[in-house]
Enzyme design. Structure first.
Site, PDB file in Angstrom:
ATOM      1  NE  ARG A  51      14.804 -73.197  18.048  1.00 40.63           N
ATOM      2  CZ  ARG A  51      15.582 -72.086  17.917  1.00 40.63           C
ATOM      3  NH1 ARG A  51      15.479 -71.007  17.169  1.00 40.63           N
ATOM      4  NH2 ARG A  51      16.632 -72.139  18.679  1.00 40.63           N
ATOM      5  CB  SER A 120      18.095 -81.110  21.537  1.00 40.22           C
ATOM      6  OG  SER A 120      17.039 -80.558  20.379  1.00 40.22           O
ATOM      7  CE  LYS A 149      20.324 -74.522  20.407  1.00 39.01           C
ATOM      8  NZ  LYS A 149      20.359 -76.191  20.735  1.00 39.01           N
TER       9      LYS A 149
HETATM   10  N1  TZP Z   1      19.244 -76.564  17.098  1.00 35.26           N
HETATM   11  C1  TZP Z   1      20.296 -76.846  16.678  1.00 35.26           C
HETATM   12  S1  TZP Z   1      20.578 -76.009  15.181  1.00 35.26           S
HETATM   13  C2  TZP Z   1      19.155 -75.310  15.268  1.00 35.26           C
HETATM   14  C3  TZP Z   1      18.588 -75.757  16.402  1.00 35.26           C
HETATM   15  C4  TZP Z   1      17.246 -75.524  16.590  1.00 35.26           C
HETATM   16  C5  TZP Z   1      18.753 -74.242  14.299  1.00 35.26           C
HETATM   17  C6  TZP Z   1      18.520 -74.916  12.814  1.00 35.26           C
HETATM   18  O1  TZP Z   1      18.161 -73.843  11.869  1.00 35.26           O
HETATM   19  P1  TZP Z   1      18.836 -73.480  10.617  1.00 35.26           P
HETATM   20  O2  TZP Z   1      18.539 -72.233  10.086  1.00 35.26           O
HETATM   21  O3  TZP Z   1      18.331 -74.879   9.854  1.00 35.26           O
HETATM   22  O4  TZP Z   1      20.405 -73.521  10.771  1.00 35.26           O
END
Ligand code: TZP
Ligand code: MG
Length: 228
Positions: A51, A120, A149
């Site tokens: 990502r 998603s 995010k």
């Molecule tokens: N989509 C929803 S939360 C997220 C994404 C890509 C980030 C998740 O990262 P983390 O550090 O595990 O909270």
């Protein structure tokens, strides 16, 4: 699959512990992504996703090409985030698309049969709509607050996971957002089939240990769930 003269067996994805290799997080902690991938695969992560929200498509392509070779040699499935064209060009194991990417039904028309589509969702409504297309897996989140995010959707919470799982049938449901070693079991008890994690693994002192503990806790919570 023949790549560079080597023949690699296609790895099979499992969605119990899905690690998001966030380029920004790795860069800010000076983490070598290749080494990280070795640790993740040794520890038994079921799948990984690269990502990179702040890279051009050209740079993303340049980055992921060697990562795919590594993923193949480590026998861990690799998902592309956002860029369906890159997934198709490189024949990665899968592509992950969000609500603002190419619509899932359009993506499905382009996908080879053996490429997994992950989607998603951020609410029961989105989950029900996405389930009609029978994606390979569905992510739901953010389940908890996250700083990984930018501009996340509102927190979904664990309570709604059960409802969502009941509404999407056999599609694997992966909880995402703020998941840690401490709350992973609760997420599984609420009905998720797996956890997707970024910071709790990438920023762990030992990412391999974090993955091992997550896997163990997910497995124990699933076993307990099945006994009830
Ligand atoms: N989509 C929803 S939360 C997220 C994404 C890509 C980030 C998740 O990262 P983390 O550090 O595990 O909270
Ligand atoms: Mg996206």
């Amino acid at each position: 699959v023949v790549r560079g003269g080597f023949v690699f067996a296609e790895p099979t994805a499992s969605f119990d512990v899905y690690v998001i290799i966030d380029q920004g997080l790795c860069a800010s902690s000076s983490i070598d992504v290749g080494r990280l991938m070795k640790h993740l695969s040794d520890a038994g992560a079921g799948a990984i996703q690269y990502r990179a929200k702040n890279l051009s498509k050209a740079k993303y392509y340049q980055d992921i090409q060697p990562l795919l070779s590594l993923a193949r040699s480590f026998r861990i499935p690799l998902f592309v985030n956002d860029h369906l064209d890159i997934a198709l060009a490189l024949r990665t194991d899968g592509i992950h698309l969000g609500q603002n990417d190419l619509p899932y039904e359009a993506a499905q028309k382009l996908l080879p049969e053996n490429m997994i589509l992950g989607v998603s969702t951020h609410s029961l409504e989105q989950a029900v709509a996405a389930a009609r297309l029978k994606p390979g897996y569905m992510a739901i989140g953010p389940v908890f607050p996250t700083t990984t995010k930018a501009n996340p959707d509102p927190v979904v919470g664990t309570d709604s996971i059960r409802n969502i799982k009941a509404s999407i049938g056999s599609i694997p449901l992966i909880a995402i957002g703020g998941i840690t070693l401490e709350n992973a079991a609760e997420v599984i008890r609420s009905g998720a089939d797996g956890v997707a994690v970024a910071s709790c693994v990438i920023q762990a002192k030992e990412p391999a240990i974090a993955v091992q503990v997550l896997k163990e806790r997910v497995a124990v919570a699933k076993a307990a769930r099945e006994m009830n």
